[in-house]
Write a protein that holds these residues in place. Structure first.
Motif, PDB file in Angstrom:
ATOM      1  N   HIS C  44       9.874 -13.674 -24.229  1.00 59.13           N
ATOM      2  CA  HIS C  44      10.460 -13.872 -22.896  1.00 59.13           C
ATOM      3  C   HIS C  44       9.368 -13.789 -21.829  1.00 59.13           C
ATOM      4  N   TRP C  45       8.541 -12.766 -21.982  1.00 58.83           N
ATOM      5  CA  TRP C  45       7.517 -12.531 -20.957  1.00 58.83           C
ATOM      6  C   TRP C  45       6.511 -13.680 -20.860  1.00 58.83           C
ATOM      7  N   ASP C  46       6.222 -14.303 -22.033  1.00 56.40           N
ATOM      8  CA  ASP C  46       5.318 -15.468 -21.998  1.00 56.40           C
ATOM      9  C   ASP C  46       5.867 -16.536 -21.063  1.00 56.40           C
ATOM     10  N   ILE C  47       7.175 -16.759 -21.162  1.00 54.42           N
ATOM     11  CA  ILE C  47       7.796 -17.807 -20.342  1.00 54.42           C
ATOM     12  C   ILE C  47       7.842 -17.391 -18.871  1.00 54.42           C
ATOM     13  N   ILE C  48       8.217 -16.125 -18.636  1.00 51.98           N
ATOM     14  CA  ILE C  48       8.293 -15.633 -17.251  1.00 51.98           C
ATOM     15  C   ILE C  48       6.917 -15.708 -16.586  1.00 51.98           C
ATOM     16  N   THR C  49       5.900 -15.288 -17.307  1.00 53.22           N
ATOM     17  CA  THR C  49       4.534 -15.342 -16.769  1.00 53.22           C
ATOM     18  C   THR C  49       4.123 -16.783 -16.515  1.00 53.22           C
ATOM     19  N   PHE C  50       4.478 -17.651 -17.473  1.00 48.50           N
ATOM     20  CA  PHE C  50       4.146 -19.063 -17.313  1.00 48.50           C
ATOM     21  C   PHE C  50       4.776 -19.629 -16.038  1.00 48.50           C
ATOM     22  N   LEU C  51       6.055 -19.295 -15.815  1.00 50.34           N
ATOM     23  CA  LEU C  51       6.756 -19.801 -14.628  1.00 50.34           C
ATOM     24  C   LEU C  51       6.115 -19.315 -13.342  1.00 50.34           C
ATOM     25  N   VAL C  71       5.359 -25.920 -21.645  1.00 53.65           N
ATOM     26  CA  VAL C  71       5.294 -24.789 -22.570  1.00 53.65           C
ATOM     27  C   VAL C  71       4.743 -25.263 -23.915  1.00 53.65           C
ATOM     28  N   GLY C  72       5.194 -26.438 -24.357  1.00 56.27           N
ATOM     29  CA  GLY C  72       4.712 -26.999 -25.612  1.00 56.27           C
ATOM     30  C   GLY C  72       3.210 -27.185 -25.595  1.00 56.27           C
ATOM     31  N   PHE C  89      16.650 -17.759 -23.539  1.00 57.80           N
ATOM     32  CA  PHE C  89      17.382 -17.640 -22.269  1.00 57.80           C
ATOM     33  C   PHE C  89      18.693 -18.413 -22.374  1.00 57.80           C
ATOM     34  N   PRO C  90      19.721 -17.752 -22.904  1.00 57.45           N
ATOM     35  CA  PRO C  90      20.983 -18.469 -23.195  1.00 57.45           C
ATOM     36  C   PRO C  90      21.641 -19.103 -21.965  1.00 57.45           C
ATOM     37  N   CYS C  98      13.827 -18.552 -14.372  1.00 57.88           N
ATOM     38  CA  CYS C  98      13.291 -18.590 -13.004  1.00 57.88           C
ATOM     39  C   CYS C  98      13.828 -17.417 -12.191  1.00 57.88           C
ATOM     40  N   ARG C  99      15.088 -17.099 -12.420  1.00 61.58           N
ATOM     41  CA  ARG C  99      15.684 -15.968 -11.689  1.00 61.58           C
ATOM     42  C   ARG C  99      14.960 -14.671 -12.067  1.00 61.58           C
ATOM     43  N   PHE C 100      14.746 -14.445 -13.375  1.00 61.47           N
ATOM     44  CA  PHE C 100      14.019 -13.248 -13.819  1.00 61.47           C
ATOM     45  C   PHE C 100      12.605 -13.222 -13.219  1.00 61.47           C
ATOM     46  N   ALA C 101      12.024 -14.406 -13.078  1.00 56.52           N
ATOM     47  CA  ALA C 101      10.632 -14.486 -12.612  1.00 56.52           C
ATOM     48  C   ALA C 101      10.528 -14.362 -11.095  1.00 56.52           C
ATOM     49  N   GLY C 102      11.685 -14.244 -10.433  1.00 56.68           N
ATOM     50  CA  GLY C 102      11.665 -14.058  -8.988  1.00 56.68           C
ATOM     51  C   GLY C 102      11.455 -15.362  -8.223  1.00 56.68           C
ATOM     52  N   LEU C 103      11.626 -16.497  -8.907  1.00 60.27           N
ATOM     53  CA  LEU C 103      11.426 -17.791  -8.252  1.00 60.27           C
ATOM     54  C   LEU C 103      12.758 -18.339  -7.729  1.00 60.27           C
ATOM     55  N   PRO C 104      12.695 -19.344  -6.872  1.00 54.59           N
ATOM     56  CA  PRO C 104      13.932 -20.015  -6.474  1.00 54.59           C
ATOM     57  C   PRO C 104      14.473 -20.847  -7.651  1.00 54.59           C
ATOM     58  N   LYS C 105      15.672 -21.364  -7.480  1.00 51.56           N
ATOM     59  CA  LYS C 105      16.267 -22.233  -8.496  1.00 51.56           C
ATOM     60  C   LYS C 105      15.365 -23.460  -8.697  1.00 51.56           C
TER      61      LYS C 105
END
Lengths: 136, 101, 110
Positions: C44-51, C71-72, C89-90, C98-105
């Motif tokens: 999960h964190w890899d994706i959040i950091t990436f975002l 990501v690929g 992220f179901p 994006c929400r977890f990462a603190g970003l806008p939609k």
């Protein structure tokens, strides 16, 4: 792309910060890119100012959205036409613009230039070949 | 009495800059800000007009130039860069402000 | 509805996205995930950091298909598909991550 792919051109004619047009156009392009049409952008008149490099809004309290143009390649928007006459009239050259590229997945992610410098006459022909032109 | 003229529109999109130049008398000042700063850049269609305006002092607002990626060393000779405080000073120094919007 | 993070009250919009991007800290993601019944692991964190890096560079949150492709390319082909991302992220890798990462939609999410 399927055969009902349409050719959409976004015609950008406004400078970036004095009005909201430039940012709105960019948002619509990014949203519209989801429909997988053949999308191109044209920068004409003051629109060429949108992609001038080195923009820094730190002192004017506005969002600097110029980095977002670099994301267009990820959204498969790879054709950015810049009108030569508009640049010249403003004392600008290609070197004053951001270096915008896209990566070609079919050629092992080779980096290619997105900006195509064209004359008014050439751009008029490209425009003629479009199905829809959106103006901002 | 000397006047301060201000222009905040692009000279390539509206005729505010041209009209302003037509009205600015010798001894007055012209401040370019927001999209008006594009008129301060050398190499464009406005350079000859700025140079032809005898006795008129030109200023451009630095933060608006920076936002638009316009480098200070590309401004037309004789145009002075000011910050917000400089804008206020100019307004205070002149008897009135005429805005070309 | 505001959320409570480390004793601070952070403002969110009606869909739960942070109003001020600068309010974000890792605990924000942890707390939002907990509310969604998710436990964040390193994937999960890899994706959040990436975002967050993507936003820092381009000033937008990428659309799902853009995220998937990127990501690929960055984290490996086996991760660059929507099946992998939806498993993490179901509620949708674009919206939820994006929400977890603190970003806008995400821009271009329809």
């Amino acid at each position: 792309m399927s055969e009902d792919t349409k050719k959409f051109m976004y015609l950008n004619r406004r400078a970036p910060y004095g009005t909201i047009y430039a940012w709105e156009s960019l948002e619509v392009v990014l949203i519209g890119a989801a429909f997988e049409q053949d999308v191109s952008l044209a920068f004409v008149d003051d629109g060429v100012y949108q992609i001038v490099k080195g923009q820094d809004t730190g002192e004017v309290d506005m969002k600097n959205f110029s980095p977002t143009y670099s994301a267009l390649g990820d959204y498969e928007v790879t054709k950015l036409y810049v009108e030569k006459e508009s640049l010249e009239e403003r004392g600008l050259t290609l070197d004053d613009l951001m270096h915008l590229t896209w990566e070609d997945e079919d050629e092992d992610w080779a980096e290619k230039d997105s900006i195509r410098l064209v004359s008014r006459e050439e751009l008029a022909k490209v425009m003629e070949g479009q199905d829809v032109v959106f103006s901002f | 009495m000397s006047e301060l003229h201000t222009v905040n529109k692009s000279p390539y999109e509206k005729n505010s800059f041209d009209s302003c130049i037509g009205y600015a008398q010798a001894g007055s000042a012209v401040l370019l800000f927001e999209d008006g700063v594009y008129a301060a850049m050398s190499g464009g269609a406005t350079e000859a007009k700025v140079k032809a305006a005898e006795g008129v002092k030109f200023y451009a607002l630095g933060p608006d130039m920076k936002a638009r990626g316009l480098s200070v060393d590309r401004v037309i000779e004789g145009v002075e860069i000011v910050d917000y405080a400089g804008f206020v000073d100019l307004a205070a120094e002149h008897s009135k402000v005429v805005s070309w919007v | 509805m505001p959320i409570e993070v480390n004793g601070k009250t952070l403002e969110t919009d009606e869909e739960g996205y942070l109003v001020n991007l600068s309010d974000w800290e890792p605990a924000v993601a942890e707390i939002m995930a907990k509310e969604d019944d998710l436990e964040l692991n390193s994937e999960h964190w890899d994706i959040i950091t990436f975002l967050r890096e993507y936003y820092e560079e381009y000033q937008i949150a990428p659309a799902v298909r853009v995220l998937t492709k990127a990501v690929g390319k960055k984290l490996g082909k086996e991760k660059g598909n929507s099946k992998y991302l939806y498993a993490l992220f179901p509620y949708g890798p674009g919206k939820q991550a994006c929400r977890f990462a603190g970003l806008p939609k995400p821009t271009g999410c329809i």
